[in-house]
Design a protein around this motif. Structure first.
Motif: not given
Lengths: 406, 241
Positions: A97, A102-106, A111-115, A117
């Motif tokens: 963390s 700010s973006s999301s990807f899976s 995968s990554w997101g606001p929480n 990578i």
């Protein structure tokens, strides 16, 4: 007349017959290692001790990696902790963390997101080791023409550079003034690294899964180390270590051979870095100092330069000293000091004198057993060329000579 | 067919001009001998063939292929095997390990085993000692090993840098006998020698190098008769006039 009936003989596989001592040694070690957590405490887990044992496994991975560079290829590397750092930090940045995109990807791999990578541990265990191997090439390329002391100095410098870069890419350093973001966490350390799971097993503070993971990785590394040693490349390393000019005359490509030594060595430490980072959930520059590079070198020299079992033993001894024996000795000293009322003994701290003790051990080694605790057959021959027993157990020739000439 | 050709080769060690436009030609099946005093550029010639020294001018052609810019490993793969100056055997390896390394560029295991037997036929001494450390053998045995090791690469051209250096007279003779028998097996030989008398006895042709330039080039018999060779290399008394 009596006929002698011969019972059919069961023949063991040829490989086993040629390496009987080796197979028995490793087999016993493996069985003990598999049962080790149970032996400590059959009812529960003693977390402190197994944690240190995992640390010891990581030492062994590092020592085996450095052994490729120093032992097999004869290139003295004093900045080996740098590759350990590269493995640990690359995984730490890709699976924590620390960065909050700010973006999301899976995807299955990452995968990554606001929480933060999330990288797939099993895939990136390999990917980060390969990244470390790439840095091995980067270090190797400019040092191709250097030998001995000069090479040692450059590798020492490389180790320091990586350490400083990791510190300075964090918050609070001068580069922030130029608008650089916090990349490595600097001296604040990079924390919140995610831990993997394997089927129903979730890796966390319980050290037992880590212990078995470390054992698995170590087994893979040991197998790779043996196959490297017996490969064409391994022979080229030995030739290069002996005499570079003669090796070139045999058609050995010195450039590729050297670069492969550096990158294979770095590859192993990448594994160690990923496991360590994920296990502790944080990486900090203090884990990758010059002292670590030296400790790993001590393990290699102590166990026997170029010898796979020797190096594992060396790592085990250093880990045992560092995590257990020195603390025990300290307690005994304090007890003795209190009983006898000697002030010096009450306040002595042997863990502070760790490197002094390593140093003394090395000096004693150099006097009595220069070839290491379990020397490689090659090294033993180099240091004791006249030893008859050494000649007797000469390595098996790669090619069998025409029959009738034995 | 021309095996090896130097066309106006110049080489430098930093500012020092070593080879000053030399031309050599070695035909297939020949033994060609290169004579010269210390510092004339004989070893540099060998290093240039191997790719350890790059010519700054001129070309080195091996079987029609320019090798002046190749690395040593490419040169060995192309079919040139060196017997380096001072033998340079891997002293802490056994005899058979040394021979195995000689075949490093090859991967035809069966043929390698055959060649090893052939080397042992050529040098029975090596067979007896094949498990011994190379460094514990005598100079002559080491020289045999160095030659055997080079033969393991199955070269078409063998380049030898002072094969008789530091050997007893008996071994010198043996080494030259071996060179001849290897040559009879179809291997072309280009060698540097200080022992002009012996070398010219077995060679087809020879070159005399002085200060980086070829000063004399002829067939071996004529070179043996020439005044320059007799006075400089065969120790004939120089008449003081």
């Amino acid at each position: 007349m009596a006929t002698i009936v011969r019972a059919p003989q069961y023949r063991l596989p040829a490989w086993f017959q040629n390496n009987r001592r080796l197979t028995i040694g490793w087999g016993t070690t493996l069985i003990i290692a598999l049962l080790f957590p149970l032996m400590l405490n059959p009812t529960g887990h003693i977390q402190d001790i197994t944690g240190d044992v995992v640390e010891g496994e990581i030492y062994a991975m590092l020592a085996l990696g450095l052994n490729v560079v120093v032992g097999f290829a004869g290139l003295l590397d004093l900045g080996y902790a740098a590759f350990f750092a590269i493995g640990a930090y690359s995984f730490g940045m890709l699976s924590s963390s620390h960065f909050l995109p700010s973006s999301s990807f899976s995807s299955p791999f990452i995968s990554w997101g606001p929480n933060g990578i999330h990288a797939n541990f099993w895939f990136f265990l390999l990917a980060c080791a390969m990244l470390a191997a790439l840095f091995g090439l980067i270090l190797g390329a400019p040092t191709l023409r250097l030998r001995g002391d000069y090479l040692a100095i450059v590798t020492l410098g490389f180790g320091e550079i990586v350490h400083k870069v990791v510190v300075n890419l964090g918050p609070g350093s001068t580069i922030n003034a130029f608008g650089w973001p916090d990349i490595t966490g600097g001296t604040n350390s990079l924390d919140g690294i995610f831990q993997p799971s394997f089927g129903p097993v979730q890796f966390s503070t319980d050290q037992v899964p880590w212990y078995y993971l470390g054992l698995g990785v170590l087994a893979v590394i040991i197998v790779i180390a043996y196959s490297l040693q017996n490969s064409r490349l391994g022979r080229a390393w030995v030739a290069m270590r002996e005499d570079e000019l003669a090796a070139a005359c045999m058609g050995i490509n010195l450039r590729n051979t050297k670069l492969l030594a550096f990158s294979m060595g770095a590859f192993f430490s990448g594994f160690a870095g990923v496991v360590q980072g994920s296990r502790l959930t944080l990486v900090d520059p203090s884990q990758f100092t010059f002292q670590i590079s030296i400790s790993i070198l001590v393990m290699v020299v102590l166990g026997g330069i170029g010898s796979v079992p020797g190096v594992v033993l060396g790592a085990g001894i250093i880990a045992l000293l560092q995590f257990y024996l020195l603390h025990q000795l300290n307690d005994w000293m304090h007890l003795a000091g209190t009983t006898a009322n000697i002030g010096l003994l009450q306040h002595i701290d042997l863990t502070q004198a760790q490197y002094l003790i390593f140093g003394i051990m090395l000096v004693i080694m150099m006097i009595f057993r220069r070839e290491g605790l379990i020397p490689s057959s090659q090294r033993r021959r180099e240091l004791r060329p006249a030893d008859e027993s050494v000649l007797a157990e000469e390595n098996q020739s790669l090619y069998t000579v025409r029959s009738g000439e034995a | 067919m021309t095996m090896l050709q130097f066309n106006g080769v110049h080489t430098y060690y930093g500012p020092i001009h070593v080879l000053k436009g030399v031309n050599y030609r070695v035909e297939e099946g020949e033994i060609v001998c290169l004579l010269g005093a210390n510092g004339a550029g004989k070893t540099t010639t060998m290093k240039t063939i191997l790719g350890l020294v790059r010519p700054t001018e001129g070309t080195v052609v091996f079987k029609g292929q320019e090798i002046g810019k190749m690395t040593p490993s490419q040169v060995v793969k192309a079919g040139i095997a060196p017997v380096p100056e001072g033998r340079r055997v891997f002293s802490r390896m056994s005899v058979s390990e040394n021979l195995e390394l000689g075949a490093y560029v090859r991967s035809d295991h069966k043929a390698i085993a055959d060649d090893m037997s052939r080397v042992f036929d050529l040098f029975p001494r090596l067979k007896e000692r094949r498990k011994q450390l190379a460094g514990l053998m005598s100079g002559g045995e080491q020289q045999m090993l160095a030659i055997g090791r080079a033969m393991m690469a199955r070269p078409t051209l063998l380049i030898m840098d002072e094969p008789s250096m530091g050997l007893s007279p008996i071994f010198v003779e043996r080494v030259f006998d071996t060179v001849q028998s290897i040559n009879k097996q179809g291997v072309t030989i280009f060698m540097v020698e200080q022992n002009a008398n012996m070398a010219l006895t077995i060679a087809n042709r020879g070159y005399v190098l002085q200060n980086g330039e070829v000063v004399l080039e002829n067939d071996a018999a004529s070179l043996l008769q020439s005044e320059l060779v007799r006075k400089t290399y065969l120790g004939e008394a120089i008449e003081v006039s």
